[in-house]
Design an enzyme around this catalytic site. Structure first.
Site, PDB file in Angstrom:
ATOM      1  N   ARG A 108      -2.423 -10.281   2.213  1.00  0.00           N
ATOM      2  CA  ARG A 108      -1.594 -11.468   2.385  1.00  0.00           C
ATOM      3  C   ARG A 108      -2.112 -12.567   1.470  1.00  0.00           C
ATOM      4  NH1 ARG A 108       1.659  -8.552   3.606  1.00  0.00           N
ATOM      5  NH2 ARG A 108       2.492  -8.099   5.663  1.00  0.00           N
ATOM      6  N   GLU A 137       6.648 -16.830  -1.450  1.00  0.00           N
ATOM      7  CA  GLU A 137       7.359 -15.860  -2.290  1.00  0.00           C
ATOM      8  C   GLU A 137       8.852 -16.139  -2.207  1.00  0.00           C
ATOM      9  OE1 GLU A 137       6.086 -12.004  -0.931  1.00  0.00           O
ATOM     10  OE2 GLU A 137       4.030 -12.354  -1.541  1.00  0.00           O
ATOM     11  N   HIS A 156       4.658  -8.492  -4.831  1.00  0.00           N
ATOM     12  CA  HIS A 156       4.781  -7.879  -3.505  1.00  0.00           C
ATOM     13  C   HIS A 156       5.508  -6.531  -3.553  1.00  0.00           C
ATOM     14  CE1 HIS A 156       4.518  -9.182   0.941  1.00  0.00           C
ATOM     15  NE2 HIS A 156       4.360  -7.880   0.847  1.00  0.00           N
TER      16      HIS A 156
END
Length: 195
Positions: A108, A137, A156
């Site tokens: 994370r 994001e 990601h």
């Protein structure tokens, strides 16, 4: 780290001159921060390279991590966002890493102070970073990671594949079958831990 991509953009061939900057995994000191499924698998994959692995579980101690960072070649973070993991890698802790170290975050974004990491990379404090996850994001257009030297930003995608939705459905269906047959469910969230 991003030298080859830059050379391609400028159509510059260095060839042999790049070799002295290259390193292998053999015998490297690797810190696995978090030891869930991802970093357990990482440890298995590193075995053939005879890496020295220091694994930090959920009961990690700051002094032990700080000591280990002084000799780290690679740091791989794969932890959830929880009170005990936020900003663990701040400027002071990043500064403990050797200049040749590589920082990888696939957990994370909250684990690292992004401004400190960008600054540290810009100053040559560590050799590079691979960042899959960020605090926000998508990244804002003015985020320092966009222009940060020696940083690979994978947006990601580290856990994504073309069959990702199918695999998620398989997990759901398997748990539904467990539920219907009265068996324990897999992947239960522990709300005390936060994941």
């Amino acid at each position: 780290m991003d030298t080859c991509a830059s050379l391609k953009e400028t159509k510059t061939w260095l060839g042999e001159a790049l070799r002295p900057r290259l390193r292998t995994l053999a015998g490297r000191n690797v810190i696995l921060f978090g030891f869930g499924a991802i970093n357990r698998r990482m440890a298995e994959l590193l075995q053939p390279f005879d890496c020295e692995i220091a694994a930090f579980h959920s009961d990690w101690k700051a002094a032990n991590l700080d000591d280990a960072l002084a000799n780290a070649d690679i740091v791989v973070c794969a932890v959830p966002d929880a009170p005990g993991t936020r900003r663990v890698f701040d400027r002071a802790r990043l500064s403990r890493m050797p200049g040749s170290a590589l920082f990888v975050n696939v957990g994370r974004g909250s684990i690292v102070d992004e401004g400190a990491l960008a600054g540290h990379l810009g100053e040559g404090g560590i050799s590079g970073a691979v960042i899959d996850v960020t605090d926000e994001e998508p990244l804002a257009h003015d985020h320092p990671f966009w222009d940060c030297p020696n940083l690979i930003l994978t947006q990601h995608t580290a856990g994504g594949t073309e069959d990702e939705i199918d695999r998620k459905l398989q997990v759901f269906v398997a748990n539904l079958e467990r539920f219907r047959s009265g068996r324990p469910l897999a992947g239960i969230v522990d709300f005390k831990k936060g994941y």
